[in-house]
Motif scaffolding. Structure first.
Motif, short mmCIF file in Angstrom:
data_model
loop_
_atom_site.label_atom_id
_atom_site.label_comp_id
_atom_site.label_asym_id
_atom_site.label_seq_id
_atom_site.Cartn_x
_atom_site.Cartn_y
_atom_site.Cartn_z
N UNK A 185 0.81 -1.22 0.00
CA UNK A 185 0.00 0.00 0.00
C UNK A 185 0.84 1.27 0.00
N UNK A 186 2.16 1.14 -0.11
CA UNK A 186 2.99 2.34 -0.17
C UNK A 186 2.68 3.11 -1.46
N UNK A 187 2.72 4.44 -1.41
CA UNK A 187 2.42 5.24 -2.61
C UNK A 187 3.49 5.04 -3.68
N UNK A 188 3.05 4.85 -4.92
CA UNK A 188 3.98 4.55 -6.00
C UNK A 188 3.86 5.56 -7.14
N UNK A 189 4.96 5.79 -7.80
CA UNK A 189 5.02 6.56 -9.04
C UNK A 189 5.66 5.65 -10.07
N UNK A 190 4.94 5.41 -11.18
CA UNK A 190 5.42 4.47 -12.20
C UNK A 190 5.72 3.09 -11.59
N UNK A 191 4.87 2.70 -10.67
CA UNK A 191 4.94 1.35 -10.12
C UNK A 191 5.89 1.15 -8.97
N UNK A 192 6.55 2.21 -8.51
CA UNK A 192 7.47 2.04 -7.39
C UNK A 192 7.52 3.29 -6.53
N UNK A 193 7.98 3.10 -5.31
CA UNK A 193 8.22 4.23 -4.41
C UNK A 193 9.72 4.39 -4.23
N UNK A 194 10.20 5.60 -4.40
CA UNK A 194 11.62 5.90 -4.26
C UNK A 194 11.82 6.86 -3.10
N UNK A 195 12.69 6.47 -2.15
CA UNK A 195 12.97 7.31 -0.99
C UNK A 195 14.45 7.65 -0.97
N UNK A 196 14.75 8.91 -1.19
CA UNK A 196 16.13 9.37 -1.15
C UNK A 196 16.61 9.45 0.30
N UNK A 197 17.89 9.27 0.56
CA UNK A 197 18.38 9.33 1.94
C UNK A 197 18.23 10.71 2.57
N UNK A 198 18.07 11.73 1.73
CA UNK A 198 17.89 13.10 2.23
C UNK A 198 16.42 13.46 2.45
N UNK A 199 15.52 12.54 2.20
CA UNK A 199 14.09 12.82 2.38
C UNK A 199 13.81 13.14 3.85
N UNK A 200 13.26 14.32 4.15
CA UNK A 200 13.03 14.67 5.56
C UNK A 200 12.00 13.78 6.24
N UNK A 201 11.16 13.08 5.46
CA UNK A 201 10.13 12.23 6.04
C UNK A 201 10.70 10.93 6.60
N UNK A 202 11.98 10.70 6.45
CA UNK A 202 12.59 9.50 7.01
C UNK A 202 12.51 9.52 8.54
N UNK A 203 12.71 10.68 9.13
CA UNK A 203 12.65 10.76 10.59
C UNK A 203 11.20 10.88 11.04
N UNK A 204 10.88 10.19 12.14
CA UNK A 204 9.56 10.34 12.74
C UNK A 204 9.47 11.69 13.45
N UNK A 205 8.29 12.26 13.45
CA UNK A 205 8.08 13.57 14.08
C UNK A 205 8.13 13.46 15.60
N UNK A 206 8.83 14.39 16.22
CA UNK A 206 8.75 14.48 17.68
C UNK A 206 7.29 14.80 18.02
N UNK A 207 6.69 14.04 18.94
CA UNK A 207 5.26 14.23 19.22
C UNK A 207 4.91 15.67 19.60
#
Length: 484
Positions: free
Chosen positions: A448-470
């Motif tokens: 169920x991960x969001x895909x573009x052209x059939x795949x999801x690509x996550x760059x190491x610099x993507x800020x969404x990698x870290x979970x948000x401090x509550x």
């Protein structure tokens, strides 16, 4: 260990103010805190209370899911109200339940350790010294968990660890304190200092469900590897490997590794012991990985299975099982996702949902050393360690690597990272192994991960990698600043 919790934890928590109760109030058993002396018995009990936090689903389930689900070993087959959904698809929320839970539980351990560390006089006896060391270890481990979830990778290209913020480093107990986030370097320095001191203080040979100097060495190897200090990563991996306390499981035992009690498993360096009465049932780690007493909605990914299936003799096939239809002619699917159950967190004893998850294994030490050697240009040494792990997995001959035959890989580091993916799958390593090495993750498989052209690509610099401090933590502590 659980017997200690049951017998002593309530009393010791009141004695040492691990709970929020005032020291001026009598606990339920009527014994006032000033009537209790700091004895090995009470300190052991209070330390056991700090360990016991790891038995909660809010801690152990989130520890493994939040570190593994953002990776490419797993495929979530449908939407769920469980917050793991947001860890899996990088759709983090300001008050995401699992982020709040792991933040709370780690800081609970830190607070408990901070109550004990100053009052334990390590000069009194070997036992006192051991207990102080165990609490230093627990504090360091909790800080390390938090910085890996809520901070960027130390070695991420383009960041400066001396200015990039990590998490608040809390080294003393003060219920009114509102700590700021320390830098990544300050956070890692504090973790290393605690573990180094802990290793010096702990001189008792305890089983793998407790901290010991060897456990501290092993975690130091991981910490140094993650911070880019490859020489130190090798040094501390060697201390754990050469301690004489551990050995790789034999092929027969390896196939049932994760069903064996950790004290009886010579490869386990540190684990969280779950007895049958501790079983979390549908709240266990294994509950989403298979339907035997669980939900069975989280599967081994097609990417992982393609890698595993390159070598049919690989004993690591024992940890996954493809679900076939009644005629055994096709793989069952849920929402189009192949149902491939994972059994690294199941079947300890007669209980499908019961397991004592390994936090540190000897195989990781060989792979830490291999990665560090590869980065230092010591290719032959790195390949030797990789082949040791592969041989234990039942592979031989042409299935092993050599410096002159990397089997299509561009570098020895590629070989090592692939072996880490195989050996440490589902144990919470894969996403950070990629991102701290500045590598892009591609999820080119059903889920169920969001895909573009059939795949999801996550760059190491993507800020969404870290979970948000509550957000609720930032409302209580205005000195906290957002981490995205």
């Amino acid at each position: 260990m659980k017997n200690i919790y049951t017998r002593f934890f309530t009393l010791s928590a009141f004695v040492l103010s691990v709970t929020a109760c005032s020291l001026n109030e009598a606990p339920s058993d009527g014994i006032l805190s000033d009537q209790i002396t700091l004895t090995p018995l009470t300190l052991t009990a209070a330390t056991a209370g700090n360990y016991s936090t790891a038995l909660s689903a809010d801690f152990i389930r989130n520890l493994f899911y939040m570190n593994e689900l953002p990776g490419d070993n797993v495929s979530l087959s449908g939407t769920t109200s469980d917050a793991l959904f947001f860890s899996y698809n990088y759709g983090h929320l300001p008050n995401q339940a699992n982020s709040y839970q792991i933040w709370q539980q780690c800081n609970k351990i830190i607070a408990g350790a901070n109550k004990l560390i100053p009052v334990i006089d390590e000069k009194k006896s070997v036992e006192f010294s051991q207990l102080k060391g165990e609490n230093l270890f627990l504090r360091a481990w909790s800080h390390f968990i938090l910085v890996n979830i809520f901070g960027k990778a130390y070695t991420l290209q383009g960041i400066n660890p001396t200015t990039e913020l990590g998490i608040p480093v809390v080294l003393s107990y003060d219920a009114t304190a509102k700590p700021k986030r320390n830098t990544l370097k300050e956070t890692f320095d504090a973790i290393i200092a605690d573990l180094t001191q802990a290793a010096t203080l702990m001189q008792s040979d305890k089983s793998s469900v407790y901290a010991s100097k060897e456990v501290a060495y092993a975690l130091l190897s991981r910490v140094y590897l993650y911070s880019g200090n490859n020489t130190k990563a090798i040094e501390y991996a060697n201390l754990a490997i050469n301690s004489g306390r551990y050995s790789l499981a034999t092929a027969n035992d390896y196939e049932k590794y994760f069903t064996i009690q950790p004290e009886n498993n010579p490869e386990t360096i540190f684990a969280i012991k779950f007895a049958q009465k501790d079983d979390l049932g549908y709240g266990s780690i294994g509950s989403m990985y298979n339907a035997d007493g669980g939900y069975g909605e989280l599967y081994a990914s097609r990417t992982y299975m393609k890698l595993l299936n390159k070598y049919p003799a690989d004993l690591r096939h024992s940890f996954v099982k493809v679900q076939l239809n009644a005629s055994a002619t096709d793989t069952l699917r849920r929402n189009g996702t192949p149902k491939i159950f994972v059994y690294k967190f199941s079947n300890q004893g007669p209980v499908p949902s019961l397991a004592s998850p390994a936090i540190i294994r000897l195989s990781e030490m060989y792979l830490n050393r291999a990665e560090a050697q590869a980065k230092l240009g010591n290719d032959a040494q790195a390949i030797d360690d990789v082949n040791l792990i592969r041989q234990r997995a039942g592979l031989s001959g042409a299935e092993l690597y050599s410096v002159s035959d990397l089997k299509g890989h561009a570098t020895v580091l590629d070989v090592v990272l692939e072996e880490r993916q195989l050996e440490l799958s589902f144990e919470g390593f894969r996403p950070l192994d990629l991102f701290r090495n500045n590598r892009t993750m591609e999820r080119n498989y059903p889920g169920i991960h969001p895909k573009v052209n059939g795949k999801q690509t996550i760059l190491p610099t993507n800020p969404r990698i870290v979970h948000l401090i509550p957000e609720k933590e930032m409302l209580l502590n205005p000195n906290l600043v957002p981490n995205q």
